[in-house]
Design an enzyme around this catalytic site. Structure first.
Site, mmCIF file in Angstrom:
data_model
loop_
_atom_site.group_PDB
_atom_site.id
_atom_site.type_symbol
_atom_site.label_atom_id
_atom_site.label_comp_id
_atom_site.label_asym_id
_atom_site.label_seq_id
_atom_site.Cartn_x
_atom_site.Cartn_y
_atom_site.Cartn_z
ATOM 1 N N VAL A 7 60.759 63.485 -32.896
ATOM 2 C CA VAL A 7 61.236 62.167 -33.318
ATOM 3 C C VAL A 7 60.095 61.146 -33.316
ATOM 4 C CG1 VAL A 7 62.926 60.343 -32.874
ATOM 5 C CG2 VAL A 7 63.527 62.725 -32.421
ATOM 6 N N LYS A 96 70.264 60.483 -25.622
ATOM 7 C CA LYS A 96 71.723 60.534 -25.396
ATOM 8 C C LYS A 96 72.066 60.806 -23.937
ATOM 9 C CE LYS A 96 70.496 63.902 -27.613
ATOM 10 N NZ LYS A 96 70.177 64.956 -28.565
ATOM 11 N N GLU A 120 70.652 53.709 -31.477
ATOM 12 C CA GLU A 120 71.368 54.274 -32.625
ATOM 13 C C GLU A 120 71.104 55.772 -32.810
ATOM 14 O OE1 GLU A 120 73.597 52.544 -34.932
ATOM 15 O OE2 GLU A 120 73.949 54.686 -35.105
ATOM 16 N N GLY A 178 64.455 78.490 -35.542
ATOM 17 C CA GLY A 178 64.095 77.237 -34.872
ATOM 18 C C GLY A 178 65.202 76.194 -34.913
ATOM 19 N N GLU A 181 67.690 76.184 -29.745
ATOM 20 C CA GLU A 181 66.619 76.318 -28.750
ATOM 21 C C GLU A 181 66.716 77.665 -28.033
ATOM 22 O OE1 GLU A 181 66.091 72.932 -26.272
ATOM 23 O OE2 GLU A 181 66.610 71.565 -27.907
ATOM 24 N N ASP A 192 75.655 68.563 -25.160
ATOM 25 C CA ASP A 192 75.116 67.582 -26.107
ATOM 26 C C ASP A 192 76.259 66.766 -26.735
ATOM 27 O OD1 ASP A 192 72.672 66.773 -27.839
ATOM 28 O OD2 ASP A 192 74.141 67.380 -29.345
ATOM 29 N N LYS A 196 77.239 62.679 -26.380
ATOM 30 C CA LYS A 196 77.384 61.817 -27.562
ATOM 31 C C LYS A 196 78.779 61.193 -27.649
ATOM 32 C CE LYS A 196 73.842 64.335 -30.170
ATOM 33 N NZ LYS A 196 73.579 65.487 -31.053
ATOM 34 N N GLY A 294 66.726 66.047 -36.590
ATOM 35 C CA GLY A 294 65.535 66.267 -37.414
ATOM 36 C C GLY A 294 64.627 65.056 -37.376
HETATM 37 P P1 NDP Z 1 60.202 66.645 -28.207
HETATM 38 O O1 NDP Z 1 60.348 67.635 -27.114
HETATM 39 O O2 NDP Z 1 59.822 67.106 -29.562
HETATM 40 O O3 NDP Z 1 59.131 65.528 -27.752
HETATM 41 C C1 NDP Z 1 59.122 64.985 -26.467
HETATM 42 C C2 NDP Z 1 57.881 64.116 -26.311
HETATM 43 O O4 NDP Z 1 57.899 63.546 -25.018
HETATM 44 C C3 NDP Z 1 56.578 64.900 -26.425
HETATM 45 O O5 NDP Z 1 55.613 64.124 -27.083
HETATM 46 C C4 NDP Z 1 56.173 65.126 -24.958
HETATM 47 O O6 NDP Z 1 54.763 65.154 -24.766
HETATM 48 C C5 NDP Z 1 56.698 63.866 -24.313
HETATM 49 N N1 NDP Z 1 57.045 64.107 -22.906
HETATM 50 C C6 NDP Z 1 58.006 64.908 -22.431
HETATM 51 N N2 NDP Z 1 58.045 64.858 -21.091
HETATM 52 C C7 NDP Z 1 57.059 63.983 -20.726
HETATM 53 C C8 NDP Z 1 56.581 63.501 -19.481
HETATM 54 N N3 NDP Z 1 57.121 63.896 -18.331
HETATM 55 N N4 NDP Z 1 55.558 62.617 -19.495
HETATM 56 C C9 NDP Z 1 55.006 62.238 -20.651
HETATM 57 N N5 NDP Z 1 55.431 62.638 -21.871
HETATM 58 C C10 NDP Z 1 56.440 63.510 -21.900
HETATM 59 O O7 NDP Z 1 61.570 65.809 -28.244
HETATM 60 P P2 NDP Z 1 62.301 65.190 -29.514
HETATM 61 O O8 NDP Z 1 61.360 64.349 -30.279
HETATM 62 O O9 NDP Z 1 63.053 66.237 -30.206
HETATM 63 O O10 NDP Z 1 63.418 64.281 -28.792
HETATM 64 C C11 NDP Z 1 63.099 63.007 -28.262
HETATM 65 C C12 NDP Z 1 64.395 62.282 -27.943
HETATM 66 O O11 NDP Z 1 65.128 62.110 -29.146
HETATM 67 C C13 NDP Z 1 65.325 63.012 -26.986
HETATM 68 O O12 NDP Z 1 65.999 62.069 -26.190
HETATM 69 C C14 NDP Z 1 66.309 63.707 -27.915
HETATM 70 O O13 NDP Z 1 67.549 63.968 -27.324
HETATM 71 C C15 NDP Z 1 66.436 62.658 -28.993
HETATM 72 N N6 NDP Z 1 66.890 63.135 -30.283
HETATM 73 C C16 NDP Z 1 66.254 64.183 -30.879
HETATM 74 C C17 NDP Z 1 66.658 64.622 -32.126
HETATM 75 C C18 NDP Z 1 65.944 65.729 -32.832
HETATM 76 O O14 NDP Z 1 66.333 66.055 -33.954
HETATM 77 N N7 NDP Z 1 64.897 66.320 -32.264
HETATM 78 C C19 NDP Z 1 67.820 64.027 -32.795
HETATM 79 C C20 NDP Z 1 68.391 62.886 -32.101
HETATM 80 C C21 NDP Z 1 67.937 62.481 -30.878
HETATM 81 P P3 NDP Z 1 53.835 66.287 -25.416
HETATM 82 O O15 NDP Z 1 53.830 65.988 -26.884
HETATM 83 O O16 NDP Z 1 52.514 66.092 -24.792
HETATM 84 O O17 NDP Z 1 54.486 67.587 -25.110
HETATM 85 N N1 HSE Z 2 70.441 69.469 -30.402
HETATM 86 C C1 HSE Z 2 71.062 68.505 -31.252
HETATM 87 C C2 HSE Z 2 71.884 69.200 -32.315
HETATM 88 C C3 HSE Z 2 70.049 67.632 -31.948
HETATM 89 O O1 HSE Z 2 71.868 70.426 -32.456
HETATM 90 O O2 HSE Z 2 72.586 68.481 -33.036
HETATM 91 C C4 HSE Z 2 69.719 66.400 -31.205
HETATM 92 O O3 HSE Z 2 70.817 65.543 -31.059
#
Ligand code: NDP
Ligand code: HSE
Length: 420
Positions: A7, A96, A120, A178, A181, A192, A196, A294
């Site tokens: 994100v 969330k 949001e 992918g 997970e 999840d 929500k 995504g």
């Molecule tokens: P990712 O796992 O792709 O990214 C997490 C990021 O946080 C990485 O950059 C990671 O660092 C950093 N990070 C994690 N733990 C630590 C820590 N302890 N200290 C410092 N940095 C840390 O997560 P997403 O982008 O998928 O998700 C982010 C948020 O968005 C979550 O709350 C998720 O639920 C929410 N979300 C995600 C969606 C999705 O489609 N992926 C959809 C809707 C919401 P590093 O890069 O160095 O590993």
């Molecule tokens: N793991 C969630 C899903 C994506 O499958 O919809 C982040 O909300």
């Protein structure tokens, strides 16, 4: 920015690609000045001098106006967000789990500090759900909400339904591609969706819904046999997060696989798409749908929130956090009134139906439809749809039925959405 994964990267790209339009809308420049991550060794799409692994230095930096939290989980995300608010920063988050567990407290802190806290992206990825619930729909009494809020499980259920494949097989394929997970628990077991739907219910009903009060089942028990029977009976099986307004004081919040009529709008939300269907007393029925996850769709929601914050800053606003209180009264699953689906394997001999019908009748469960077929080895398969009945009555009948000699196996059961 705290976090630069799926994100975070998307949000950064959007802020870069659409910079001029975004700044024109806000009326102020927007600059990403610092990005906190865990691993400084990774290749990134942003200049390397922006990155730090000291996330506290970001939330404590007096020159930063807005913190965008995109780490996920509660630790250290929640402490970082709390400190950012204490330090007078507006916050945008997609988290969330944090909002479902600590939303009431965090939003109140933001409100007290005359700050914004927007989230949001936490529900439904790119679909605007939270702002419409807080604003455009706020005058309604919400009577019911039903959401397909998890793309992974909807992808699995859609593949099972359309391709006649089993849960384990589709899950493995989703993991290989992918979509799911390696540890699918959060999605597949309904956590999840629980986070929500509890956030949406908290906003719609103005009080935090404790996640402990949300009844939760995942999709592991859904089989291709049940999918096929549901199809014959005119239904699809979806993992729904459901909120029912039970009385003027109480609601019931639940997450479970649900049979829903094929002609309901939610039955046509397939693959990784998400949707929220809602019935309000004045607005009537409406549905939002789109991409619930995504990089790009979620970034769209994060940047939208950031623009809101920017406009507020630009107008010398006082913050627009809308707090919700505590003390929500929630009803247990036992008092739910719902139709049910039941599939039994029985001895293929006389009197079977009357034994089962008696157990239903003694527990005030009335039958609406039935399918049956003879299997090999002297067994028969019977599927019942009941009229709406109390959950506790259905469960008692189910126990009684399972104890009958003529019943070989209680193969499966589901709640059915009452389409009235
Ligand atoms: P990712 O796992 O792709 O990214 C997490 C990021 O946080 C990485 O950059 C990671 O660092 C950093 N990070 C994690 N733990 C630590 C820590 N302890 N200290 C410092 N940095 C840390 O997560 P997403 O982008 O998928 O998700 C982010 C948020 O968005 C979550 O709350 C998720 O639920 C929410 N979300 C995600 C969606 C999705 O489609 N992926 C959809 C809707 C919401 P590093 O890069 O160095 O590993
Ligand atoms: N793991 C969630 C899903 C994506 O499958 O919809 C982040 O909300």
């Amino acid at each position: 920015m705290l976090g630069f994964g799926t994100v975070g990267t998307g949000a950064f790209r959007m802020l870069h690609d659409n910079k001029k339009a975004i700044e024109d809308k806000i009326g102020l420049p927007v600059e990403v000045v610092r990005i906190g991550v865990k691993d400084l060794g990774k290749d990134r799409i942003a200049p390397s001098d922006l990155f730090t692994d000291d996330l506290w230095s970001i939330v404590d930096d007096p020159s930063i106006d807005v913190v965008v939290e995109l780490i996920g989980g509660t630790d250290p995300a929640c402490s970082l967000v709390e400190r950012a608010i204490q330090n007078g920063k507006h916050v945008v988050t997609a988290n969330k789990e944090m909002m479902a567990k600590f939303g009431s407290r965090l939003v109140q802190s933001a409100k007290d500090g005359k700050l914004d806290l927007h989230y949001e992206a936490a529900v439904g990825g790119g679909i605007p759900l939270i702002q419409p619930l807080k604003h455009q729909l706020a005058g309604n009494d919400v009577l019911q909400m039903m959401g397909i809020l998890n793309g992974t499980t909807n992808y699995i259920l859609t593949a099972m339904q359309q391709e006649g494949r089993g849960f384990e097989e589709v899950l493995k394929e989703a993991q290989a591609k992918g979509y799911a997970e390696a540890d699918p628990t959060n999605d597949v077991d309904g956590f999840d969706t629980m986070y929500k739907i509890s956030i949406l219910a908290s906003i719609a009903f103005g009080k935090q819904v404790p996640i402990e009060s949300v009844y939760r089942e995942g999709i592991r028990k859904v089989t291709k046999t049940d999918m096929a029977y549901a199809e014959i009976l005119g239904y699809r099986i979806k993992l729904l997060g459901i909120v029912d307004a039970v009385s003027s004081e109480s609601i019931r919040v639940r997450v479970h696989p649900t049979l829903i009529k094929k002609d309901h709008q939610l039955a046509h939300v397939n693959g990784v798409f998400n949707a929220l269907w809602l019935r309000g007393d004045f607005v009537g029925d409406l549905m939002f749908s789109g991409r619930g996850a995504g990089s790009d769709p979620t970034a769209s929601a994060v940047v939208g929130d950031l623009i809101d914050v920017g406009r507020n800053i630009s107008a010398n606003g006082q913050g627009s956090a809308i707090p919700y209180g505590t003390g929500m009264v929630t009803e247990p699953i036992d008092s739910l009134v719902s139709p049910f689906y039941l599939r039994l394997l029985v001895s293929d001999r006389p009197m079977v139906l009357s034994v089962i019908a008696t157990a239903f009748g003694e527990n005030r469960v009335s039958l609406a439809a039935m399918e049956m077929k003879a299997l090999d080895e002297g067994l028969g398969e019977i599927v019942f749809l009941t009229h709406p009945c109390r959950e506790s009555d259905f469960q008692t009948a189910l126990k009684q039925i399972g104890e009958q000699d003529v019943v070989d196996t209680v193969a499966n059961w589901f709640r059915v959405h009452d389409s009235k």
